[in-house]
Motif scaffolding. Structure first.
Motif, short mmCIF file in Angstrom:
data_model
loop_
_atom_site.label_atom_id
_atom_site.label_comp_id
_atom_site.label_asym_id
_atom_site.label_seq_id
_atom_site.Cartn_x
_atom_site.Cartn_y
_atom_site.Cartn_z
N ASP A 161 0.85 -1.19 0.00
CA ASP A 161 0.00 0.00 0.00
C ASP A 161 0.89 1.24 0.00
N LEU A 162 0.52 2.25 -0.80
CA LEU A 162 1.34 3.46 -0.89
C LEU A 162 1.51 4.14 0.46
N ALA A 222 -3.18 1.38 -10.42
CA ALA A 222 -4.06 2.49 -10.08
C ALA A 222 -5.30 2.00 -9.34
N LYS A 223 -5.87 0.91 -9.83
CA LYS A 223 -7.09 0.38 -9.22
C LYS A 223 -6.82 -0.19 -7.84
N ALA A 224 -5.65 -0.84 -7.66
CA ALA A 224 -5.33 -1.46 -6.37
C ALA A 224 -4.79 -0.44 -5.36
N LYS A 248 0.12 -2.72 -24.57
CA LYS A 248 -0.96 -3.38 -23.83
C LYS A 248 -0.48 -3.87 -22.47
N VAL A 249 0.72 -4.48 -22.44
CA VAL A 249 1.26 -4.97 -21.16
C VAL A 249 1.53 -3.79 -20.23
N TYR A 250 2.10 -2.71 -20.78
CA TYR A 250 2.38 -1.50 -20.00
C TYR A 250 1.09 -0.94 -19.40
N SER A 251 0.06 -0.79 -20.24
CA SER A 251 -1.22 -0.24 -19.80
C SER A 251 -1.89 -1.13 -18.76
N LEU A 252 -1.74 -2.44 -18.94
CA LEU A 252 -2.34 -3.38 -17.99
C LEU A 252 -1.78 -3.17 -16.60
N LEU A 253 -0.44 -3.09 -16.48
CA LEU A 253 0.18 -2.91 -15.17
C LEU A 253 -0.18 -1.55 -14.59
N LEU A 303 7.44 1.36 -7.75
CA LEU A 303 6.82 1.57 -9.06
C LEU A 303 5.37 1.95 -8.84
N LYS A 304 4.96 3.13 -9.35
CA LYS A 304 3.61 3.65 -9.09
C LYS A 304 2.89 3.98 -10.39
#
Length: 332
Positions: free
Chosen positions: A97-98, A131-133, A121-126, A152-153
């Protein structure tokens, strides 16, 4: 386009993504050359053998670790050879958690970008998953012969990498500062007044409201010296507040923070609570500085014109000629 300062593979689990690391910030620092006083002669730093006094070429220099009795010599390539894979690998060990990462650990910020559109696609997925988590990926990697602990944020639709200090690099404040107050306690009245002052000075965080005024003054000083003029010295620092004067200083500060003059005409904290005026929560609005009339500007030196431009916060003033400054100030 900027070139990456590091390139390698970012991996989380069995997913691997080729990325490049880009510097995210700039510095306002003025870079001065060293000159011998009274001349325009540059002073150069050279690599000199302290025994012979002769200059040494860069390729003839090796690293030496002083053990006390002797130097242990290490070739640059030997440092690369002991971590060949890690110098090109950024492997996430886990996610936290941040809020768990104390701000004191953060050091420098970089942008991460995919090395090719086919990895978008892989970049955007991570990025979206982070962001969601609301979590940050923790990893270590080697760059320029140094190992870094990083977070990594996801920020504003892209991945950012923040280098972190190692735990043993964080100094214990109790060991570093021998003047900490310890058990010194403020009175209830002093605490209440300090809270009122904080509330009266509360604002919405907007980094665009702030700018590097010292850098502007350095630029103005250079312009003034170019034409043989001087600048006014800054006001001296405020005197420390004594314990006896603390309550009075707090009371005066609250009154000053709540006055229309100090807030640029905005409502005070008490007015906000009574509903007699609206506040935006932003810092006091900056007053426009009225420039000298056009007929008076023509008689000013470039240094004085630059001071007027700095006071009016005119953009691009450091690149303007004297005529440009007159025109810009007239328009302002």
């Amino acid at each position: 386009m900027a070139r990456p300062v590091w390139a390698g593979n970012l991996s989380f689990g069995l997913v691997s993504l080729p990325v490049g690391l880009y510097t995210a910030t700039d510095s306002h620092t003025f870079h001065f050359h060293q000159l011998q006083r009274g001349t325009s002669d540059r002073i150069r730093n050279r690599r000199v053998n302290e025994r012979t006094g002769k200059e040494v070429e860069l390729e003839d220099i090796v690293k030496g670790f002083d053990t006390g009795d002797e130097y242990v010599l290490v070739e640059p390539k030997e440092l690369d050879e002991i971590a060949p894979g890690r110098s090109r690998s950024l492997e996430i060990a886990g996610f936290v958690d941040l809020a768990e990462v104390d701000p004191i650990f953060f050091d420098k910020t970089y942008y991460l970008g995919p090395r090719g559109s086919e990895y978008g696609k892989v970049y955007s997925l991570l990025e979206q998953a982070l962001a969601k988590a609301g979590k940050a990926g923790i990893a270590t990697f080697v760059m320029h012969q140094h190992e870094y602990l990083v977070a990594l944020k996801s920020e504003n639709g892209l991945l950012t990498l923040h280098t972190l200090h190692w735990a043993d690099e964080i100094r214990d404040p109790k060991k570093e500062i021998d003047t900490l107050p310890g058990k010194a306690k403020a009175s209830e009245k002093e605490l209440m007044m300090a809270e009122q002052l904080i509330n009266a000075m509360s604002m919405t965080w907007d980094p665009e409201e702030f700018h590097d005024t010292f850098q502007e003054k350095v630029a103005a000083l250079i312009e003034a010296k170019k034409v043989g003029e001087t600048m006014e010295k800054a006001e001296p620092a405020a005197e420390p507040t004594g314990v006896v004067d603390l309550m009075e200083a707090l009371r005066a500060s609250v009154e000053r923070a709540g006055s229309p003059k100090a807030t640029g005409g905005k409502a005070t904290a008490s007015e906000k609570g009574s509903g007699s005026a609206k506040t935006t929560g932003k810092p006091p609005a900056k007053k426009r500085v009225r420039s000298t009339p056009k007929e008076d500007l023509s008689g000013l030196s470039k240094a004085d014109l630059y001071k007027e431009a700095a006071a009016a916060n005119l953009p691009g003033r450091s690149q303007m000629t004297r005529d440009d400054l007159v025109k810009a100030l007239t328009r302002a």
